[in-house]
Design an enzyme around this catalytic site. Structure first.
Site, short mmCIF file in Angstrom:
data_model
loop_
_atom_site.label_atom_id
_atom_site.label_comp_id
_atom_site.label_asym_id
_atom_site.label_seq_id
_atom_site.Cartn_x
_atom_site.Cartn_y
_atom_site.Cartn_z
N HIS A 35 -5.82 -3.60 -2.48
CA HIS A 35 -4.95 -2.52 -1.98
C HIS A 35 -3.56 -3.10 -1.78
O HIS A 35 -3.23 -3.64 -0.72
CB HIS A 35 -5.52 -1.96 -0.68
CG HIS A 35 -4.78 -0.76 -0.17
ND1 HIS A 35 -5.33 0.15 0.70
CD2 HIS A 35 -3.51 -0.31 -0.39
CE1 HIS A 35 -4.45 1.10 0.99
NE2 HIS A 35 -3.31 0.82 0.34
N HIS A 37 0.59 -2.29 -3.11
CA HIS A 37 1.61 -1.56 -3.88
C HIS A 37 2.66 -2.60 -4.28
O HIS A 37 3.27 -3.22 -3.40
CB HIS A 37 2.25 -0.47 -3.01
CG HIS A 37 1.25 0.48 -2.44
ND1 HIS A 37 0.94 1.68 -3.04
CD2 HIS A 37 0.45 0.41 -1.34
CE1 HIS A 37 0.00 2.31 -2.33
NE2 HIS A 37 -0.30 1.55 -1.29
N HIS A 215 -5.96 7.04 -1.78
CA HIS A 215 -5.75 6.87 -0.35
C HIS A 215 -6.35 8.10 0.33
O HIS A 215 -6.08 9.24 -0.09
CB HIS A 215 -4.26 6.85 -0.01
CG HIS A 215 -3.56 5.56 -0.34
ND1 HIS A 215 -3.59 4.98 -1.58
CD2 HIS A 215 -2.80 4.75 0.44
CE1 HIS A 215 -2.86 3.86 -1.55
NE2 HIS A 215 -2.36 3.70 -0.34
N GLU A 218 -6.11 7.73 6.00
CA GLU A 218 -5.15 6.79 6.62
C GLU A 218 -4.55 7.54 7.82
O GLU A 218 -4.76 7.18 8.96
CB GLU A 218 -4.07 6.40 5.61
CG GLU A 218 -2.99 5.48 6.18
CD GLU A 218 -1.85 5.19 5.19
OE1 GLU A 218 -1.69 5.94 4.20
OE2 GLU A 218 -1.11 4.20 5.42
N ASP A 296 -1.61 -3.87 1.56
CA ASP A 296 -0.87 -2.62 1.39
C ASP A 296 0.57 -2.87 0.92
O ASP A 296 0.83 -2.85 -0.28
CB ASP A 296 -0.89 -1.81 2.70
CG ASP A 296 -0.81 -0.31 2.49
OD1 ASP A 296 -0.75 0.13 1.33
OD2 ASP A 296 -0.83 0.44 3.49
N ASP A 297 1.49 -3.07 1.85
CA ASP A 297 2.90 -3.31 1.53
C ASP A 297 3.36 -4.53 2.33
O ASP A 297 4.05 -4.39 3.35
CB ASP A 297 3.75 -2.09 1.89
CG ASP A 297 3.26 -0.84 1.16
OD1 ASP A 297 3.54 -0.70 -0.03
OD2 ASP A 297 2.54 -0.04 1.80
N1 ADE Z 1 2.66 3.98 -0.62
C1 ADE Z 1 2.91 2.71 -0.30
N2 ADE Z 1 2.24 2.38 0.81
C2 ADE Z 1 1.53 3.46 1.21
C3 ADE Z 1 0.64 3.75 2.26
N3 ADE Z 1 0.33 2.85 3.20
N4 ADE Z 1 0.11 4.98 2.34
C4 ADE Z 1 0.43 5.90 1.44
N5 ADE Z 1 1.25 5.68 0.42
C5 ADE Z 1 1.80 4.48 0.29
ZN ZN Z 2 -1.56 1.89 0.32
#
Ligand code: ADE
Ligand code: ZN
Length: 350
Positions: A35, A37, A215, A218, A296-297
């Site tokens: 997971h 991006h 996703h 969340e 994630d990011d």
């Molecule tokens: N795009 C990038 N990170 C995300 C996240 N945590 N949730 C939804 N879309 C995303």
């Molecule tokens: Zn994500």
């Protein structure tokens, strides 16, 4: 500046520790990052380097002013900055440098297999072509195993706050150019954009032989997880933490061993949970869910996958046993070949 040579130094996290501390530092463990991006790996330094290379004026005077914006109140407050910072990605070389920097840092943290999402629509809307963004990332992924020891797969994610028509158009273009993607995903603003909005998109992806993930859960309710499974036919859920509000859903997810790619630092930074010590991960493990830990990011949420593990451990949320189980789940839940999975599981137990 011609190229950016990566934000990360090779992994030597014990170099600055004394002997006692080094003995206590957890070993680097082989994991699969499922997971992630790629646009969320743009570190502030790289944002400034690419802005300079492309002659772009950023609305921040320097790194400190940019970093001061990394205080998020919810998913949307993060997405606003995440999309704004993509303005520095203009050429294939930009996408390639971002990908190379990520792989260097990921390798240092034990990542041995990575399934990387990218957001093509976020680039098309800025006038950057599909070829530029896809080829820039894919050209680096093509040699990731040799260069970084990481096997990689590419996933095209679709923005759920845009229309299904837009997503279908982009999917057809990706198929027409033979983009090296193995799956599609669904991301961006969740609440108010339920999975069922993308029924035709996911049906088309399935017909084209692509794997499907989304996703769900969340910020959105447990019903979005059920819809992603039943209407979109996804085989893996990104996040999924809100499943814990629905015992029948938990029972189903456990029985079917549906993978949930959980991102603890992301959940804290986007205020889905208050603190790491409140994170549902231990309860999810105890319930028998097929969870794994991801970043994630990472450039926005304070850490890569190894940082997620380290912080969970220092918050006393994870035991050594859990750590190995989570790593094994990450490998098992990946789209890697059976042979690659066996190789990584052997590495983990060796
Ligand atoms: N795009 C990038 N990170 C995300 C996240 N945590 N949730 C939804 N879309 C995303
Ligand atoms: Zn994500």
């Amino acid at each position: 500046m011609d190229t950016y040579d990566g934000a990360a130094e090779p992994n030597d996290q014990t170099a600055l520790l004394n002997e006692t501390e080094a003995a206590a530092a957890p070993p680097i463990m082989p994991v699969a990052e499922l997971h992630l991006h790629i646009e969320g790996t743009l570190e502030p330094e790289l944002i400034f380097a690419l802005a300079e290379r492309n002659g772009i004026d950023l609305p921040y005077s320097g790194l400190d002013e940019l970093r001061a914006r990394y205080e998020f109140t919810d998913l949307q407050s993060f997405l606003d900055l995440y999309y704004a910072n993509m303005a520095v990605l203009r050429t294939e070389a930009d996408f390639a440098d971002m990908t190379r920097a990520y792989l260097a840092r990921a390798a240092a943290g034990g990542v041995r297999h990575a399934e990387i999402m990218m957001d093509p629509q976020a680039h098309l809307s800025r006038g950057v072509s599909l070829e530029t963004c896809v080829n820039g990332v894919a050209s680096v992924l093509a040699t990731s195993q040799e260069e970084f020891g990481i096997s990689t797969l590419l996933i095209a994610a679709f923005l759920r706050d845009l229309s299904e028509e837009s997503a279908l158009e982009v999917l057809e273009a990706l198929l027409a150019m033979n983009a090296p993607i193995v799956a599609i995903g669904l991301d961006s603003a969740e609440v108010g954009n339920p999975p069922a909005k993308f029924e035709r998109l996911f049906a088309r992806a399935g017909e084209a032989g692509l794997r499907r993930i989304a996703h769900a859960g969340e910020e959105g309710p447990p019903s979005y997880i059920i819809e992603a499974l039943d209407v979109l036919g996804v085989e893996r859920i990104d996040h999924g933490i809100r499943c814990m509000e629905d015992p029948d859903l938990v029972e189903r997810l456990v029985a079917d061993r549906v993978p949930l790619t959980v991102c603890p630092l992301s959940n804290v930074r986007l205020r889905a949970v208050d603190m790491l010590t409140d994170h549902p991960l231990p309860a999810m493990l105890a319930a028998g869910l097929n969870v794994s830990v991801h970043s994630d990011d990472p450039a926005y949420f304070g850490g890569y996958v190894d940082d997620n593990f380290a912080q969970l451990e220092s918050a006393m949320v994870l035991s050594e046993f859990d750590r190995v189980r989570l790593a094994a789940n990450s490998i098992g839940s990946s789209f890697a070949t059976d042979e690659r999975k066996a190789e990584l599981l052997a590495e983990l137990s060796g």
